[in-house]
Design an enzyme around this catalytic site. Structure first.
Site: not given
Ligand SMILES: Nc1ncnc2c1ncn2[C@@H]1O[C@H](COP(=O)(O)OP(=O)(O)O)[C@@H](O)[C@H]1O
Ligand SMILES: [Mg+2]
Length: 1048
Positions: A113, A158, A387
């Site tokens: 995301t 997450n 998952e």
């Molecule tokens: N490029 C990034 N820089 C800093 N923190 C990140 C980054 N990508 C992810 N995170 C951290 O990891 C958490 C989970 O990422 P997210 O994108 O929500 O995961 P996914 O969508 O794959 O489940 C985010 O809320 C953030 O805290």
């Molecule tokens: Mg996500």
């Protein structure tokens, strides 16, 4: 030599493109990723595939500077970065006119995301557009906090886990500006509304609303502490580290404003959210075999907020209408529900309302960025990751199925298609083995033989409303249908699937019910009876109890959606981001080797590198290649006429591409190494730059000509009606410097280097005896310089002529200028307190024009110019003689263009033939940029050149100035930029976010037990209540949600 960022003072950390790994094993890949990760490089690539590792901390390379350096840069110029990928997509869209998509995959919490948001913000930043486009960008960007509030939740894996999948398409106009967008959402995990695993939370919005609501909202919606609400009680902890729900609530409201949701609409939405919370607090108790509402007061708020009649809600929660058929007769009877059934009904209603609310929000977001522009788009797929929990239910089954499908696309397009293409195109190639997960996809979704989804649908179609044995029945049928499949295994609690990403045990409990996914008609009718039009609109369902057609199941819906998505993605040029989660602690710099290795394995990175290395970095259909690189040769620009293959071969030969570096297939050209492609790209860029300069030059020329025309006209106006004109002078272009000052450093130093020279010409100066001497005349913005030559009197260079300043005439000392009325070239500069300068100069018209302009700029008024055929000038005092005045008389006689000088005492008579009449006007050139000159223009120029030459030498033999070739005038045409100009700005921005006053609930008419319009009282708002959540459902197995939550 092609520029590569690694050759320029960048610390090397592993290899940035894993195609370059010396040894391709999973260990080597993990080691490389680890080295880079520990050095804070989260991005690594495999050809065009970007691997991104979640840093769990803010990295310093997402600022304006990075936006700047990745914009328009070739892929090899900078280290791998998500901005590079985004930029590449955007440019491909514009250059190739093709839809683009990026598939972001990875486990829950791997950073999908966040990656999607970086892409959206990058594109918003680099694409142009006026106010209206800015609004579209705002809608796209603000859709994130809005949909995250309603669709994301804290899970054990997450803190901001997307509980829905989404595919965001940004649609662009022909100028590359975002014109609109579209979001498709997939399968919201609505079971979370009524149940969460330990350590998890409900959707963010519930917490945001309770923590951030204004006082009036709190009062109207009956909001109090989070502990009060049963639906928030399962996870055990309401707080999420690093999250401020109250603050996020304001963000959500702001996002709603950007979507154009009115105060009333926003109020309606939040009212529904609050209603769901209150609905969860309705509890039932056993009475006989039936259920009864435990506390009637608990119904007050739900009925108030849903705007339905209190008793209606009560009866629909505790009874259900059944259609019964007795022979030919049909009858409906109300059946009273037991506690188990009543709880099930309550939760079904809550989930049903929430899911519809979510769909409504997506619809509103789409409405806010709707467009009828039919351009190309960039799609960004951010879907819930694969998952594995300790206990996996129907939702996990669907989520993992979608991930199987995405892996399929990846395999299809990168591994399988690549290899098949080589075969189809007759390209020489060695095959690479890989695991194709199509077999798992088929196991799940196949129709014939029936896959798991089909079996589920069959079981659901035959089961009764609430059927205890259905799941058990399903388990048996699944095993009968797929028991022998190599990726299927049956087990005690359900079945096991060997997914590409791991082995998952599914618990069949609740599968049938979740798959059937129908809201009882009673409940639909209940909501349709709401006096709130918004709530009614969420339930447009036509209730037809006689319908024979099978209702759509959740399984078939996700299957259809997934396949539709695959079709959409297949129409685009795909890009991939493979997100990797380095640990389960969510801490930076924490590297769990085995965890990463597992992901590297199932993502198929090794095979990816192998295929990439063995294969060709780049392939393009012939015509697309020709289109893109047409500019490289004259013969192919603007298009190659003839056989495409020959055209490509021609280009490759022209750029000296090695034969081993490319192959021509049947329809496509294959380029082996990325470096060879970069070389092509580099040359293409250079050509574009070159042509941009040609265009600039043409424009400069155009502007210069316009300026010449203007000058000629102005000059003509100066002389108009006062002086006869020379034929060759009237249409001449003005060059300014006729000396070549650039190559005359001494002259320059005499004038002063900082002086900007407007005009320079070799002239003749006449003394008191009318004897001519050569002078270099230089006009600057303040003075006129007359530079002569003198022999050095002493020293080793004795006798050598050097330039010396003879006279400097500052504008403020000039009294006026005088000329004759004939076509001759004489001109007198009259000084205020000093002797005058009597000059003869070929380019007097140009000089006079420039002098008059500079004079005006410097002195602030027009210079006086007099025309007369009898002129006087004062001469310099020298020794005993000198001083006094001399006279020059001009006589028009004969036919010669050349002046005949007859000095006699103090009078000089100048005789010359008639010129063009004094009212002559220049013929102006109408310039067509890049076009051909008209015959008139050509003739004019010929005439100019033809007559200019003889004018120089024969006029005054012996004393005529030697004239170096004129320099091109320094051009003041505006620099035209290579980039396209920004599109014109658009009118009126709609919907600027505004701060809204408190909410007011609409006048309320429904519900009994409450006075109309009055907010009900919270029933025994005991805070301690949820400390021990009512566990009435514990013994009702069939409606339990998977209660795992420990990461697998
Ligand atoms: N490029 C990034 N820089 C800093 N923190 C990140 C980054 N990508 C992810 N995170 C951290 O990891 C958490 C989970 O990422 P997210 O994108 O929500 O995961 P996914 O969508 O794959 O489940 C985010 O809320 C953030 O805290
Ligand atoms: Mg996500």
């Amino acid at each position: 030599m092609v520029y590569h960022w690694q050759s320029h003072n960048v610390k090397l950390s592993g290899v940035d493109d894993m195609v370059l790994l010396p040894k391709i094993t999973e260990d080597a890949i993990v080691e490389n990723l680890k080295r880079r990760y520990m050095d804070d490089y989260i991005f690594t690539c495999i050809g065009p595939v970007l691997v991104s590792i979640n840093p769990f901390k803010q990295m310093p390379y997402f600022g304006e500077k990075e936006v700047e350096i990745y914009q328009g840069a070739a892929p090899y110029e900078n280290p791998p970065h998500i901005y590079g990928l985004a930029d590449n997509m955007y440019r491909n869209l514009l250059i190739d006119n093709e839809n683009q998509c990026v598939i972001i995959s990875g486990e829950s919490g791997a950073g999908k995301t966040v990656a999607a948001k970086y892409i959206m913000s990058y594109i918003a930043r680099i694409s142009g557009g006026g106010t209206r486009v800015q609004h579209i960008k705002d809608v796209i960007l603000e859709s994130n906090p809005l949909l995250e509030a309603f669709g994301n939740a804290k899970t054990v894996r997450n803190n901001n886990s997307s509980r829905f999948g989404k595919y965001v398409e940004i649609l662009f106009g022909s100028g590359g500006q975002p014109e609109g967008g579209r979001i498709s959402n997939f399968l919201l995990e609505k079971s979370r509304v009524t149940m969460q695993n330990v350590g998890e939370r409900n959707f963010h919005i519930f917490y945001q609303l309770c923590s951030g609501a204004s006082d009036s909202m709190k009062k109207n919606f009956g909001l109090c502490q989070l502990d009060y609400y049963h639906y928030l009680s399962y996870g055990g902890n309401h707080k999420v580290e690093g999250t401020n729900d109250a603050h996020d609530f304001q963000e959500t409201l702001r996002a709603m404003n950007v979507m154009g949701l009115t105060d009333k609409e926003q109020s309606n939405i939040l009212q529904v959210v609050a209603g769901i919370l209150h609905l969860g607090n309705v509890m039932f108790m056993e009475k006989g075999n039936y259920s009864e509402i435990q506390d009637q007061d608990a119904l007050a708020f739900p009925s108030f907020l849903f705007e339905v009649v209190h008793d209606h809600l009560k009866s629909k929660l505790t009874s259900r209408r059944f259609d019964s058929k007795w022979g030919a007769q049909s009858d409906t009877i109300d059946v009273t529900l037991n506690v188990e059934q009543a709880l099930y009904t309550r939760d079904a209603l809550a989930k049903g309302i929430y899911a519809r609310l979510f769909d409504y929000l997506v619809k509103r977001v789409n409405g806010a960025m709707e467009t009828n522009v039919n351009g190309y788009g960039i799609g960004i797929l951010d879907i819930y990751g694969f998952e594995i929990f300790e206990r996996n239910g129907f939702e996990q089954f669907c989520i993992n199925f979608v991930n199987e499908k995405l892996q399929q696309i990846f395999i299809e397009l990168t591994l399988k298609a690549e290899q098949e293409e080589y075969v189809a195109e007759n390209i020489k190639w060695t095959a690479i083995d890989y695991f194709n997960n199509k077999v798992v996809c088929d196991l799940i979704e196949s129709k014939r033989p029936p896959g798991l989804f089909s079996v589920m649908d069959d079981v659901c179609a035959t089961m009764h409303a609430v059927s205890e044995g259905a799941d058990h029945d399903l388990q048996k049928k699944l095993t009968t249908a797929s028991g022998t499949h190599q990726h299927y295994q049956s087990c005690k609690e359900g079945f096991i699937i060997h997914h590409y990403a791991g082995i998952v045990t599914y618990n069949v409990e609740g599968f049938c019910d979740r798959n059937r996914d129908v809201l009882f008609p009673d409940l639909v009718e209940l909501m349709q009876s709401s006096s709130n039009a918004f709530l009614c609109s969420l339930f447009p369902d036509q209730i037809n109890t006689n319908s024979k057609s099978r209702p759509t199941t959740a399984g078939s819906k996700i299957r259809t959606q997934a396949n539709k998505l695959v079709d959409e993605l297949m129409k685009c040029t795909p890009h991939y981001i493979r997100c990797i989660k380095p640990n389960e602690t969510k801490r930076p710099r924490d590297w769990e080797e085995l965890r990463v290795k597992h992901q590297v394995e199932y993502l198929g990175l090794k095979e990816n590198i192998r295929v990439r290395r063995a294969g060709f970095a780049y392939r393009r259909p012939f015509n697309k290649f020709l289109h893109r690189y047409a500019i490289l040769t004259k013969e192919t620009w603007p298009c190659w006429k003839g056989d495409d293959r020959k055209g490509i071969e021609w280009i490759m030969r022209s750029v000296h591409m090695e034969k081993s570096q490319f192959q021509l297939g049947k329809t496509k050209v294959f380029v082996k190494a990325p470096e060879s492609l970069f070389m092509l790209e580099d040359q293409r860029d250079r050509k574009y730059n070159h042509y941009a300069r040609v265009i600039q030059k043409a424009f400069k020329k155009y502007f210069a000509r316009r300026q010449h025309d203007r000058q000629k006209e102005e000059a003509a106006n100066l002389m108009f009606g006062k002086k006869e004109r020379r034929r060759y002078s009237i249409n001449r272009n003005f060059a300014g410097d006729y000396i070549g000052l650039d190559s005359r450093p001494i002259l320059q130093s005499l004038v002063g280097r900082r002086e900007k020279v407007a005009f320079a010409e070799v002239v003749k100066k006449y003394d008191r005896r009318f004897k001519a001497a050569r002078r270099d005349l230089v006009l600057t913005s303040r003075s006129i310089f007359l530079i002569g030559r003198e022999a050095i009197k002493k020293g080793p260079e004795k006798g050598k002529a050097i330039e010396v300043m003879k006279r400097k005439l500052d504008f403020e000392n000039i009294s006026h200028v005088s000329l004759s009325a004939l076509q001759d070239d004489f001109l007198i500069l009259h000084m205020k307190e000093d002797y005058d300068s009597f000059l003869e100069m070929v380019f007097k018209t140009e000089f006079l024009l420039l002098l008059s302009k500079k004079y005006h700029n410097q002195i602030g008024r027009d210079i006086t110019v007099r025309f007369s055929n009898s002129l006087d000038f004062r001469v310099k005092k020298e020794g005993w003689g000198g001083g006094g005045t001399r006279q020059v008389k001009f006589v028009s006689a004969g036919t010669s263009d050349m002046a005949l000088l007859k000095p006699l005492g103090k009078v000089l008579t100048v005789v010359i033939g008639p010129g063009l009449p004094s009212n002559s006007k220049p013929i102006l050139q109408r310039v067509v940029v890049g076009g051909r000159q008209s015959r008139v223009q050509r003739n004019n120029i010929k005439q100019e050149l033809g007559t200019l030459k003889p004018q120089i030498t024969p006029r005054q033999p012996g004393s005529s100035p030697s004239r170096p070739a004129p320099r091109l005038p320094s051009c003041s045409a505006p620099r035209s930029s290579i980039r396209a100009p920004p599109p014109p700005s658009e009118p009126a921005p709609p919907n600027q976010p505004t701060v809204r006053p408190g909410f007011r609930l609409p006048p309320f008419s429904g519900g009994s037990g409450n006075a109309p319009g009055q907010v009900p009282v919270l029933p025994t708002a005991s805070v301690s209540r949820s400390k021990q959540p009512v566990k009435t459902i514990n013994h009702q197995n069939f409606m339990q949600t998977p209660q795992a939550g420990v990461a697998g």
